[in-house]
Design an enzyme around this catalytic site. Structure first.
Site, PDB file in Angstrom:
ATOM      1  N   TYR A  57       0.818  -1.221   0.000  1.00 24.06           N
ATOM      2  CA  TYR A  57       0.000   0.000   0.000  1.00 24.06           C
ATOM      3  C   TYR A  57       0.857   1.280   0.000  1.00 24.06           C
ATOM      4  CZ  TYR A  57      -3.484   3.309   1.937  1.00 24.06           C
ATOM      5  OH  TYR A  57      -4.310   4.374   2.184  1.00 24.06           O
ATOM      6  N   GLU A 103     -12.211  -1.646   8.541  1.00 26.03           N
ATOM      7  CA  GLU A 103     -12.269  -0.476   9.417  1.00 26.03           C
ATOM      8  C   GLU A 103     -10.893  -0.174  10.011  1.00 26.03           C
ATOM      9  OE1 GLU A 103     -13.267  -3.438  10.021  1.00 26.03           O
ATOM     10  OE2 GLU A 103     -12.989  -4.009  12.102  1.00 26.03           O
ATOM     11  N   ALA A 148      -8.457   1.865  13.174  1.00 28.99           N
ATOM     12  CA  ALA A 148      -8.432   1.768  14.648  1.00 28.99           C
ATOM     13  C   ALA A 148      -9.541   2.551  15.368  1.00 28.99           C
ATOM     14  CB  ALA A 148      -7.052   2.171  15.162  1.00 28.99           C
TER      15      ALA A 148
END
Ligand code: NAD
Length: 321
Positions: free
Chosen positions: A147, A189, A191
């Site tokens: 990423y 999702e 943190a």
């Protein structure tokens, strides 16, 4: 002035909020995404449900617009982005190179790319009490595998398109964005949303990934959208941080969520889970210089509506009474 604007990733968290903001400002907005927004319907004037890895779809999406906010990406929290490096890097490279080329061919006026703090080298982020990351810290490069490398490469591509083709590019490096109307479950999702969900569902104890001493800064989505609009309107082409300098540990984040929830919970640390770099914070010196502005919403304030929105969702889904 009323503009025609494309937001890619308009079915996702930040894209959904950005479309609403641009509509409130009076612009004509086209959204594009492989999926519709999950929680509320889009307010875009037009919504193309398309796969932006395909060049022809990028051409259709960028037709007749003045500006592009390119937010579409295959992304998620630390568990997700460390699990499938090849797929994430490939998907995002295809989206970004095709979007840049389509924007050039369709003579788009401005193209904003959303990069990430994940491009910063890991050797600058090895201790919790870390110095804020400055834009020039990006090199020598050692980003997050998959990423982060892809984001850094796409930043470079924006630079090349500006240099070779005169495309007006803007590159924003987000530091952890949170807020209501975003994914809070299922693995994608991040943190703050995961912790809000866990706190809402817990009676006595919540599990935390790592020892909780790892640090981050968190930006509310309203600040994020405000910063995006301001940066698009600015003349600044080089990559720039967009985040807060309010660094907290994950344990402190849990305490802040518990405070918003009015709960006292034990923390159970699971050090077998991925936790990313040890410490990360934004240095906003350049942001303040360029915009005369920086994010305003403190975590203690912004987490309250976020927590309550997630709690309401859990209730609506029958997971909480
Ligand atoms: P998100 O996952 O909620 O939104 C991204 C959207 O892109 C999703 O709706 C997804 O369906 C769409 N997408 C993925 N593949 C696609 C494809 N092939 N074709 C069309 N659409 C596709 O993420 P977000 O939090 O809203 O992030 C927006 C941007 O900001 C992303 O580029 C992300 O990498 C970047 N970013 C976000 C954060 C953060 O904390 N949220 C931090 C750093 C960078």
């Amino acid at each position: 002035m009323k503009k025609r604007i494309l937001v890619t990733g308009a079915g996702g968290f930040i894209g959904f909020h950005l479309v609403s903001r641009l509509k409130r400002d009076g612009h004509w907005v086209r959204g594009a995404d492989i999926k519709q927004p999950e929680f509320d319907p889009t307010t875009a004037d037009e919504f193309l449900q398309v796969d932006l890895r395909e060049f022809d779809n990028c051409m259709a999406a960028t037709a007749d617009v003045d500006e592009v906010y390119n937010l579409a990406a295959d992304m998620g929290g630390i568990g997700y982005i460390t699990a499938s490096l090849a797929d994430i890097a490939r998907n995002n490279i295809l989206i970004n190179v095709h979007m840049l080329e389509a924007a050039r061919k369709n003579s788009v006026g401005r193209f904003l790319y959303t990069s990430s703090a994940c491009i910063y080298p890991r050797y600058k982020q090895e201790i919790p009490d870390v110095a804020g990351l400055k834009e020039e810290d990006a090199y020598p490069a050692d980003p997050e595998p998959g990423y982060g490398w892809e984001k850094l490469y796409s930043e470079e591509m924006c630079k090349y398109y500006n240099k070779d083709h005169g495309l007006e590019t803007r590159v924003v490096r987000f530091h952890n964005v949170y807020g209501p109307i975003g994914t809070y479950d299922g693995g994608k999702e991040k943190a703050p949303a995961a912790i809000c969900r866990k706190v809402a569902l817990a009676d006595n104890e919540i599990d935390i990934w790592g020892d909780g001493e790892q640090t981050r800064s968190f930006m509310h989505v309203d600040d994020c959208v405000e910063g995006l609009v301001r940066l698009m309107d600015s003349d600044h082409r080089d990559p720039i941080n967009l985040g807060t300098e309010e660094m907290v540990s994950i344990n402190e984040l849990v305490d802040i969520v518990c405070e918003a929830a009015g709960k006292e919970l034990e923390k159970a640390h699971d050090t077998s889970k991925p936790q990313g770099v040890r410490g990360r914070n934004s240095d906003n010196t350049l942001l303040r210089d360029v915009l005369g502005w920086e994010p305003q919403i403190m975590l203690r304030e912004g987490i309250v509506p976020t927590y309550h929105w997630i709690r309401e969702q859990l209730k609506a889904n029958g997971r909480l009474t």
